[in-house]
Design a protein around this motif. Structure first.
Motif, PDB file in Angstrom:
ATOM      1  N   VAL A   1      42.261  43.178  36.221  1.00 47.44           N
ATOM      2  CA  VAL A   1      42.150  43.339  37.445  1.00 47.44           C
ATOM      3  C   VAL A   1      41.707  44.366  38.111  1.00 47.44           C
ATOM      4  CG1 VAL A   1      43.682  42.267  39.182  1.00 47.44           C
ATOM      5  CG2 VAL A   1      44.071  41.532  37.387  1.00 47.44           C
ATOM      6  N   VAL A   2      41.039  44.428  39.671  1.00 52.41           N
ATOM      7  CA  VAL A   2      39.724  45.644  39.926  1.00 52.41           C
ATOM      8  C   VAL A   2      40.884  45.552  41.588  1.00 52.41           C
ATOM      9  CG1 VAL A   2      38.687  46.803  39.806  1.00 52.41           C
ATOM     10  CG2 VAL A   2      38.724  46.182  38.140  1.00 52.41           C
ATOM     11  N   ASP A   3      41.249  46.202  42.317  1.00 50.46           N
ATOM     12  CA  ASP A   3      41.282  45.801  43.992  1.00 50.46           C
ATOM     13  C   ASP A   3      41.798  47.254  43.880  1.00 50.46           C
ATOM     14  OD1 ASP A   3      42.644  44.993  46.275  1.00 50.46           O
ATOM     15  OD2 ASP A   3      41.888  43.376  45.528  1.00 50.46           O
ATOM     16  N   ASP A   4      41.718  47.743  44.998  1.00 49.66           N
ATOM     17  CA  ASP A   4      41.815  49.372  45.838  1.00 49.66           C
ATOM     18  C   ASP A   4      43.376  49.088  46.228  1.00 49.66           C
ATOM     19  OD1 ASP A   4      41.031  47.914  47.797  1.00 49.66           O
ATOM     20  OD2 ASP A   4      39.890  49.565  48.988  1.00 49.66           O
ATOM     21  N   SER A   5      43.580  47.760  47.069  1.00 49.54           N
ATOM     22  CA  SER A   5      44.637  47.081  47.628  1.00 49.54           C
ATOM     23  C   SER A   5      46.380  46.812  46.382  1.00 49.54           C
ATOM     24  CB  SER A   5      45.131  46.604  48.658  1.00 49.54           C
ATOM     25  OG  SER A   5      46.150  45.598  49.376  1.00 49.54           O
ATOM     26  N   SER A   6      47.400  48.301  47.125  1.00 47.70           N
ATOM     27  CA  SER A   6      48.390  47.858  45.940  1.00 47.70           C
ATOM     28  C   SER A   6      49.303  46.851  46.086  1.00 47.70           C
ATOM     29  CB  SER A   6      49.029  48.952  46.396  1.00 47.70           C
ATOM     30  OG  SER A   6      49.477  49.274  47.692  1.00 47.70           O
ATOM     31  N   VAL A   7      48.712  46.482  47.852  1.00 43.91           N
ATOM     32  CA  VAL A   7      49.923  44.710  48.356  1.00 43.91           C
ATOM     33  C   VAL A   7      49.045  44.300  46.804  1.00 43.91           C
ATOM     34  CG1 VAL A   7      50.097  43.123  49.413  1.00 43.91           C
ATOM     35  CG2 VAL A   7      50.513  45.368  49.599  1.00 43.91           C
ATOM     36  N   ALA A   8      47.359  44.227  46.293  1.00 42.49           N
ATOM     37  CA  ALA A   8      46.497  42.700  46.430  1.00 42.49           C
ATOM     38  C   ALA A   8      46.921  42.506  44.819  1.00 42.49           C
ATOM     39  CB  ALA A   8      45.192  43.179  46.701  1.00 42.49           C
ATOM     40  N   ARG A   9      47.073  43.982  44.027  1.00 39.89           N
ATOM     41  CA  ARG A   9      47.112  44.136  42.395  1.00 39.89           C
ATOM     42  C   ARG A   9      48.462  43.832  42.079  1.00 39.89           C
ATOM     43  NH1 ARG A   9      45.353  49.480  44.101  1.00 39.89           N
ATOM     44  NH2 ARG A   9      47.321  50.092  43.562  1.00 39.89           N
TER      45      ARG A   9
ATOM     46  N   VAL B   1      46.319  44.351  33.110  1.00 41.56           N
ATOM     47  CA  VAL B   1      45.791  46.220  33.085  1.00 41.56           C
ATOM     48  C   VAL B   1      45.620  45.979  34.232  1.00 41.56           C
ATOM     49  CG1 VAL B   1      44.362  47.445  32.312  1.00 41.56           C
ATOM     50  CG2 VAL B   1      45.100  46.307  30.892  1.00 41.56           C
ATOM     51  N   THR B   2      45.832  46.430  35.425  1.00 42.05           N
ATOM     52  CA  THR B   2      45.260  47.014  37.102  1.00 42.05           C
ATOM     53  C   THR B   2      44.460  48.088  36.581  1.00 42.05           C
ATOM     54  OG1 THR B   2      47.075  47.010  37.346  1.00 42.05           O
ATOM     55  CG2 THR B   2      47.045  45.863  37.948  1.00 42.05           C
ATOM     56  N   LYS B   3      43.389  48.672  37.638  1.00 45.81           N
ATOM     57  CA  LYS B   3      42.651  50.028  37.953  1.00 45.81           C
ATOM     58  C   LYS B   3      41.795  49.509  39.546  1.00 45.81           C
ATOM     59  CE  LYS B   3      41.927  51.191  33.233  1.00 45.81           C
ATOM     60  NZ  LYS B   3      43.208  52.579  33.321  1.00 45.81           N
ATOM     61  N   ASN B   4      42.420  50.616  39.868  1.00 50.01           N
ATOM     62  CA  ASN B   4      42.408  50.732  41.431  1.00 50.01           C
ATOM     63  C   ASN B   4      40.908  50.694  41.911  1.00 50.01           C
ATOM     64  OD1 ASN B   4      45.101  51.580  41.110  1.00 50.01           O
ATOM     65  ND2 ASN B   4      44.996  52.676  41.955  1.00 50.01           N
ATOM     66  N   ASP B   5      39.631  50.514  41.334  1.00 51.33           N
ATOM     67  CA  ASP B   5      38.215  50.627  41.990  1.00 51.33           C
ATOM     68  C   ASP B   5      37.759  50.492  40.801  1.00 51.33           C
ATOM     69  OD1 ASP B   5      37.573  53.041  40.786  1.00 51.33           O
ATOM     70  OD2 ASP B   5      38.791  54.262  42.020  1.00 51.33           O
ATOM     71  N   GLY B   6      35.893  49.613  41.240  1.00 50.15           N
ATOM     72  CA  GLY B   6      35.436  49.759  40.421  1.00 50.15           C
ATOM     73  C   GLY B   6      34.873  51.075  39.257  1.00 50.15           C
ATOM     74  N   GLN B   7      34.988  52.136  39.710  1.00 49.50           N
ATOM     75  CA  GLN B   7      34.537  53.148  39.153  1.00 49.50           C
ATOM     76  C   GLN B   7      35.531  53.225  37.969  1.00 49.50           C
ATOM     77  OE1 GLN B   7      31.765  55.425  39.219  1.00 49.50           O
ATOM     78  NE2 GLN B   7      32.169  55.739  37.577  1.00 49.50           N
ATOM     79  N   GLN B   8      37.105  53.552  38.205  1.00 50.38           N
ATOM     80  CA  GLN B   8      37.933  53.167  37.270  1.00 50.38           C
ATOM     81  C   GLN B   8      37.897  52.242  36.735  1.00 50.38           C
ATOM     82  OE1 GLN B   8      42.003  53.469  38.415  1.00 50.38           O
ATOM     83  NE2 GLN B   8      41.427  55.130  40.037  1.00 50.38           N
ATOM     84  N   ALA B   9      37.274  51.063  36.911  1.00 50.59           N
ATOM     85  CA  ALA B   9      37.180  50.011  36.347  1.00 50.59           C
ATOM     86  C   ALA B   9      36.194  50.258  35.197  1.00 50.59           C
ATOM     87  CB  ALA B   9      36.951  48.738  36.466  1.00 50.59           C
ATOM     88  N   LEU B  10      35.462  50.648  35.643  1.00 53.63           N
ATOM     89  CA  LEU B  10      34.075  50.827  34.414  1.00 53.63           C
ATOM     90  C   LEU B  10      34.173  51.779  33.076  1.00 53.63           C
ATOM     91  CD1 LEU B  10      30.686  49.886  33.918  1.00 53.63           C
ATOM     92  CD2 LEU B  10      30.357  51.724  35.069  1.00 53.63           C
ATOM     93  N   ASP B  11      35.079  52.856  33.997  1.00 52.94           N
ATOM     94  CA  ASP B  11      35.169  53.790  33.348  1.00 52.94           C
ATOM     95  C   ASP B  11      35.585  53.705  31.964  1.00 52.94           C
ATOM     96  OD1 ASP B  11      33.262  55.528  34.755  1.00 52.94           O
ATOM     97  OD2 ASP B  11      35.365  56.805  35.264  1.00 52.94           O
ATOM     98  N   HIS B  12      37.094  52.674  32.323  1.00 53.80           N
ATOM     99  CA  HIS B  12      37.126  52.007  31.459  1.00 53.80           C
ATOM    100  C   HIS B  12      37.065  50.970  30.111  1.00 53.80           C
ATOM    101  CE1 HIS B  12      41.555  51.256  29.233  1.00 53.80           C
ATOM    102  NE2 HIS B  12      41.330  50.004  29.648  1.00 53.80           N
ATOM    103  N   LEU B  13      36.721  50.673  30.764  1.00 57.62           N
ATOM    104  CA  LEU B  13      35.980  49.404  29.891  1.00 57.62           C
ATOM    105  C   LEU B  13      34.383  49.905  28.531  1.00 57.62           C
ATOM    106  CD1 LEU B  13      34.676  46.619  32.571  1.00 57.62           C
ATOM    107  CD2 LEU B  13      36.389  46.155  30.631  1.00 57.62           C
TER     108      LEU B  13
END
Length: 310
Positions: free
Chosen positions: A186-194, A209-221
């Motif tokens: 799950v990728v979202d910059d809003s803590s409420v949405a996550r 598994v949560t990430k805060n933005d697209g860059q974090q998600a891509l790096d993790h993948l």
């Protein structure tokens, strides 16, 4: 000022690749705030407000605009800043927005202009700022700090969405024989949405598994696939917001689909951009699905359907 007001409706139809347009405004002070134009339906001088009994203090009243009754939220008061005095309301402005399938207006002191920016220049709030701040991101413009408001956090306090999956949906999902599923990214910059999405998926027995933005998600993948495995060996699917600092959801999908080890991962874009969402852009970047925020039952059902088909 007239140019800003006249151009908002046209600009809400624009979608860039890792770009956004910010509507800049102020709240009784020098600090500049921003909101994504893509969520703005209209900007107008504050109309006559009618009181709304038993409403929260930050709801200054309701306005009848274009045949619709819209709550008007004092944005300064909502983020624990100073409210607009009654004698200044008539000369203030209202930003009409659509979030999570609902329309509301935000009362602000003044509206400045619209600026076009790259998401790479939009950064998360400073570390150590705390969990209670009402910001999703910050940026610099002409050496001035622009703070981007976390509207979803405000709305979750003013008019909380039900984020629990109903018993009816839980019963239906429990009846499905799906075995053990891989986690959902799950990728979202809003803590409420996550938190909302995680609560929903956990309720139907999924790991998240949560990430805060697209860059974090891509790096993790990239990190989990550096041994030659595929993203589908680690995650059952990815659910991503569109608006995020550093890398937006469109760019994230494009980058993922260009990586051989990641391209097979099912991607759903899940965004509060419900009213003016450009579905052609979803197809262009190669996303597998789109859903407007936020209905826990709809999300739970859709995710289970996707996993069953997979």
């Amino acid at each position: 000022m007239a140019g800003v007001l006249d151009s908002v409706n046209q600009r809400t139809q624009l979608v860039g690749e890792n770009r956004l347009e910010l509507l800049l405004f102020r709240l009784r002070g020098r600090q500049i705030y921003g909101i994504n134009v893509f969520k703005v339906k209209e900007v107008l001088q504050c109309p006559r407000l009618s009181s709304l009994p038993n409403s929260r203090p930050m709801v200054r009243g309701v306005a009848h605009i274009r045949g619709e009754t819209i709550p008007i939220i004092d944005l300064g008061l909502a983020i624990r800043m100073s409210s607009i005095p009654p004698e200044e309301v008539a000369t203030s402005f209202v930003i009409i927005t659509e979030y999570n399938r609902k329309t509301q207006g935000f009362l602000v002191s003044s509206v400045d202009r619209i600026v076009n920016m790259n998401w790479a220049d939009i950064l998360p709030p400073p570390k150590g700022a705390g969990q209670e701040i009402y910001l999703t991101a910050v940026t610099k413009l002409e050496d001035k700090l622009v703070e981007i408001i976390d509207v979803e956090k405000i709305l979750s306090e003013v008019s909380p969405l039900g984020d629990d999956v109903t018993e009816k949906t839980l019963t239906r999902t429990a009846e499905r024989d799906r075995g053990v599923s891989l986690p959902v990214l799950v990728v979202d910059d809003s803590s409420v949405a996550r938190r909302q999405i995680e609560r929903c998926l956990t309720a139907i027995g999924l790991r998240v598994v949560t990430k805060n933005d697209g860059q974090q998600a891509l790096d993790h993948l990239k990190q989990v696939t550096e041994d030659g495995s595929k993203a589908t060996d680690h995650f059952s699917m990815m659910i991503s917001d569109v608006e995020m600092p550093e890398m937006d959801g469109y760019t994230l999908v494009t980058r993922c689909k260009s990586e051989p080890l990641i391209s097979g991962l099912y991607v759903m874009l899940h965004t509060s951009l419900s009213g003016v969402f450009n579905k052609a852009m979803v197809q262009k970047v190669g996303a597998d699905d789109f859903m407007a925020k936020f209905s826990p039952d709809e999300l739970a059902e859709r995710v289970m359907d996707i996993l069953d088909e997979g």
